[in-house]
Design an enzyme around this catalytic site. Structure first.
Site, PDB file in Angstrom:
ATOM      1  N   GLY A  85       7.062  -3.637  -4.869  1.00  0.00           N
ATOM      2  CA  GLY A  85       5.640  -3.408  -4.591  1.00  0.00           C
ATOM      3  C   GLY A  85       5.333  -3.471  -3.110  1.00  0.00           C
ATOM      4  O   GLY A  85       6.181  -3.807  -2.286  1.00  0.00           O
ATOM      5  N   LYS A 108       0.149  -0.295   7.145  1.00  0.00           N
ATOM      6  CA  LYS A 108       1.446  -0.968   6.957  1.00  0.00           C
ATOM      7  C   LYS A 108       1.532  -2.138   7.932  1.00  0.00           C
ATOM      8  O   LYS A 108       1.415  -1.943   9.145  1.00  0.00           O
ATOM      9  CB  LYS A 108       2.570   0.048   7.219  1.00  0.00           C
ATOM     10  CG  LYS A 108       3.978  -0.451   6.958  1.00  0.00           C
ATOM     11  CD  LYS A 108       4.964   0.718   6.974  1.00  0.00           C
ATOM     12  CE  LYS A 108       6.399   0.271   6.879  1.00  0.00           C
ATOM     13  NZ  LYS A 108       7.327   1.423   6.932  1.00  0.00           N
ATOM     14  N   ASP A 120       6.103 -12.113   5.215  1.00  0.00           N
ATOM     15  CA  ASP A 120       4.858 -12.551   5.849  1.00  0.00           C
ATOM     16  C   ASP A 120       3.759 -11.481   5.786  1.00  0.00           C
ATOM     17  O   ASP A 120       2.667 -11.683   6.308  1.00  0.00           O
ATOM     18  CB  ASP A 120       5.123 -12.948   7.311  1.00  0.00           C
ATOM     19  CG  ASP A 120       5.691 -11.791   8.120  1.00  0.00           C
ATOM     20  OD1 ASP A 120       5.852 -10.679   7.571  1.00  0.00           O
ATOM     21  OD2 ASP A 120       5.985 -11.999   9.314  1.00  0.00           O
ATOM     22  N   GLY A 121       4.073 -10.341   5.192  1.00  0.00           N
ATOM     23  CA  GLY A 121       3.063  -9.290   5.075  1.00  0.00           C
ATOM     24  C   GLY A 121       2.803  -8.541   6.373  1.00  0.00           C
ATOM     25  O   GLY A 121       1.926  -7.679   6.436  1.00  0.00           O
ATOM     26  N   ARG A 171      -0.395   4.878   7.989  1.00  0.00           N
ATOM     27  CA  ARG A 171       0.486   5.915   7.473  1.00  0.00           C
ATOM     28  C   ARG A 171      -0.306   6.870   6.591  1.00  0.00           C
ATOM     29  O   ARG A 171      -1.159   6.460   5.826  1.00  0.00           O
ATOM     30  CB  ARG A 171       1.616   5.257   6.685  1.00  0.00           C
ATOM     31  CG  ARG A 171       2.562   6.247   6.033  1.00  0.00           C
ATOM     32  CD  ARG A 171       3.903   5.616   5.735  1.00  0.00           C
ATOM     33  NE  ARG A 171       3.850   4.642   4.666  1.00  0.00           N
ATOM     34  CZ  ARG A 171       4.925   3.962   4.257  1.00  0.00           C
ATOM     35  NH1 ARG A 171       6.101   4.148   4.833  1.00  0.00           N
ATOM     36  NH2 ARG A 171       4.836   3.087   3.282  1.00  0.00           N
ATOM     37  N   ASP A 247      13.158   2.883  -4.156  1.00  0.00           N
ATOM     38  CA  ASP A 247      11.771   2.574  -3.766  1.00  0.00           C
ATOM     39  C   ASP A 247      11.410   3.273  -2.469  1.00  0.00           C
ATOM     40  O   ASP A 247      10.239   3.281  -2.068  1.00  0.00           O
ATOM     41  CB  ASP A 247      11.565   1.063  -3.622  1.00  0.00           C
ATOM     42  CG  ASP A 247      12.604   0.413  -2.731  1.00  0.00           C
ATOM     43  OD1 ASP A 247      13.804   0.533  -3.039  1.00  0.00           O
ATOM     44  OD2 ASP A 247      12.229  -0.201  -1.717  1.00  0.00           O
ATOM     45  N   ASN A 248      12.376   3.869  -1.795  1.00  0.00           N
ATOM     46  CA  ASN A 248      12.093   4.595  -0.556  1.00  0.00           C
ATOM     47  C   ASN A 248      12.212   6.099  -0.751  1.00  0.00           C
ATOM     48  O   ASN A 248      12.436   6.831   0.205  1.00  0.00           O
ATOM     49  CB  ASN A 248      13.042   4.130   0.553  1.00  0.00           C
ATOM     50  CG  ASN A 248      12.775   2.691   0.960  1.00  0.00           C
ATOM     51  OD1 ASN A 248      11.681   2.172   0.756  1.00  0.00           O
ATOM     52  ND2 ASN A 248      13.762   2.039   1.537  1.00  0.00           N
TER      53      ASN A 248
END
Ligand code: AMP
Ligand code: MG
Length: 488
Positions: A85, A108, A120-121, A171, A247-248
């Site tokens: 996710g 992002k 850490d996001g 993005r 996932d990419n």
């Protein structure tokens, strides 16, 4: 400020995402803004740019944003992770661009989400500028890709191996639905969600699949075709994605998730840059096989929608996925013909291309420069010496050039037309690793000059005025950058 955002993804069932707002940052500063892209999206750069630091850091999101983090799973280096996710990316919504397309607008590095796991996001400035540079270069080179609208520094450090300046990238993508999004639901046995996602993908990307007998199979075929084409386009430019995890891989067929990606300098099909790709799984020459492997994972999620009879479903899916490598190879050969100045399939073209790549490999000839100099040599034989210089031994390139000129002379299409095609298939400038690294190092130290200068040339990669510039020059041995990092 309102941007005219729509929210098609956020109207899907709640289990497709988590609702989460960006986490504010202490001191947002806009460091690069893409006015051309803003216009293409139907946004007014004059109005948006002054607001961009606050808005695109997430401090003051657009009033019509409906921020979500998307759920997805993925195979990472072959191992399945059922829950990944958006751990640091937040989708603000979608823009209906004047060209009729719907584009995701995503931040992002916008802070923690329920998918952040141990992270850490956040994102560091270097990798976000890197994504900006390379994605915009890919776009200028004509390769389908997500794009970059802005980078904002946060005024807050992120801690990786050392403390680095933090940043948020905006993005823009055809969508952020990945192979791994399908896997997320399939792994939970949530067939209803897989079906909902399929319908979403059809409506958004593959409307022609809506009124065929087996829509799931039609989507699989279209996704496979786009991936086969995309990988060939990469390889015609010497591009290595570096982390082709499921996932990419975007189902819309755009290049996505620029991490340790890089363009090779000397031609070597075994080139691997990524510091974590120890076995070369995602090396240059493996990319078509990996795309096929990833598409097989997508196919698995769709089997129940392809046929109620499992064996029949596998058979039908295999018919679609089986030819993917051959499709990519065919597109590569067609592209090689353009690069070599040939118009259509002629006897011996594949062999000619293969031989050139072989002697390039033996001589460690620079990939980009070889083809660019070939385009110049096609215009006049006097331009041949700089091309020959790239090869260690005269004999191989001499006999190759003879055979090439024979095919060129016999080609029925007018030479002018083919020369033009050559000039636009063989760029003078690509984002060479050492240039990118130098620009990022300078930016980290506060000097954005080299970044903007590099960005400027990457936006016109075929410009003949660049042939003599520093940007066209391959790295000296001491300048070569052989390792790249994810930077996550
Ligand atoms: P990537 O390597 O960027 O494709 O990311 C793989 C997974 O790790 C995704 O689920 C990302 O959202 C997550 N991720 C990467 N970096 C971070 C970070 N700094 N904080 C939280 N999650 C992250
Ligand atoms: Mg990713």
């Amino acid at each position: 400020m309102r941007l005219g955002l729509q929210h098609s993804y956020a109207t899907l069932p709640e289990r497709f995402y988590a609702r989460v707002a960006p986490t504010p940052v202490p001191d947002p500063k806009l460091v690069v803004f893409n006015r051309g892209l803003a216009r293409k999206l139907g946004l007014d750069p004059e109005l948006l740019e002054p607001q961009a630091a606050a808005m695109l850091s997430g401090n003051r999101p657009p009033e019509d944003a409906n921020p979500i983090a998307m759920a997805y799973a993925g195979h990472q280096f072959g191992g399945f992770v059922p829950s990944l996710g958006d751990g640091r990316a937040i989708l603000l919504g979608e823009l209906h661009a004047p060209d009729g397309t719907l584009r995701d607008l995503q931040l992002k590095g916008a802070g923690l989400t329920p998918f952040s796991r141990g992270g850490d996001g956040r994102a560091a400035l270097g990798p976000m500028l890197r994504e900006y540079l390379i994605s915009e270069a890919m776009h200028a080179l004509g390769v389908p890709t997500t794009r970059s609208l802005a980078v904002v520094t946060t005024g807050e450090p992120v801690f990786r191996e050392s403390a680095l300046p933090g940043a948020v990238l905006t993005r823009v993508a055809a969508s952020h639905v990945r192979v791994g999004t399908f896997q997320y639901f399939a792994a939970r046995g949530d067939q209803e969600a897989v079906h909902t996602l399929l319908r979403y993908v059809i409506a958004r990307h593959y409307p022609e699949a809506s009124d065929v007998e087996v829509p799931a199979l039609a989507v699989l075929r279209s996704v496979a075709q786009r991936q086969a084409a995309l990988i060939a386009d990469w390889m015609l430019l010497g591009f290595i994605h570096g982390v082709m995890n499921t996932d990419n891989m975007a189902v819309a067929g755009e290049t996505i998730d620029y991490g340790p990606c890089a363009f090779m300098d000397p031609y070597d099909p075994n080139t691997v840059f990524s510091s974590i790709d120890h076995r070369g799984r995602y090396g240059f020459g493996n990319q078509p096989a990996i795309a096929q492997w990833n598409l097989a994972r997508l196919a698995e999620t769709l089997l129940p929608l392809i046929d109620p009879e499992p064996a029949k479903a596998v058979e039908l899916a295999t018919e679609v996925i089986g030819p993917l490598i051959a499709q990519s190879d065919a597109r590569f050969l067609a592209g090689m013909r353009r690069k070599l100045g040939l118009s259509a399939a002629v006897q011996g073209d594949a062999e000619l291309a293969r031989r050139l790549l072989l002697i390039m490999e033996q001589s460690h000839a620079d990939f980009t420069l070889t083809f660019r100099r070939l385009a110049l040599a096609a215009q006049s034989p006097e331009a041949e010496p700089p091309l020959r210089e790239l090869f260690a031994t005269e004999t191989d390139i001499t006999s190759w050039l003879q055979d090439w000129r024979t095919l060129m002379t016999n080609d029925p299409e007018p030479l002018d037309k083919r020369l033009t095609a050559m000039r636009t298939a063989n760029p003078a400038v690509i984002p060479r690793n050492h240039r990118v690294q130098a620009a990022l190092d300078a930016a980290e130290a506060g000097d954005y000059g080299p970044f903007h200068a590099l960005l400027d040339v990457l936006q016109r990669p075929f410009d003949a005025r660049l042939d003599k510039s520093e940007y066209a020059r391959p790295p000296d041995p001491s300048e070569r950058v052989l390792r790249t990092f994810c930077g996550t």
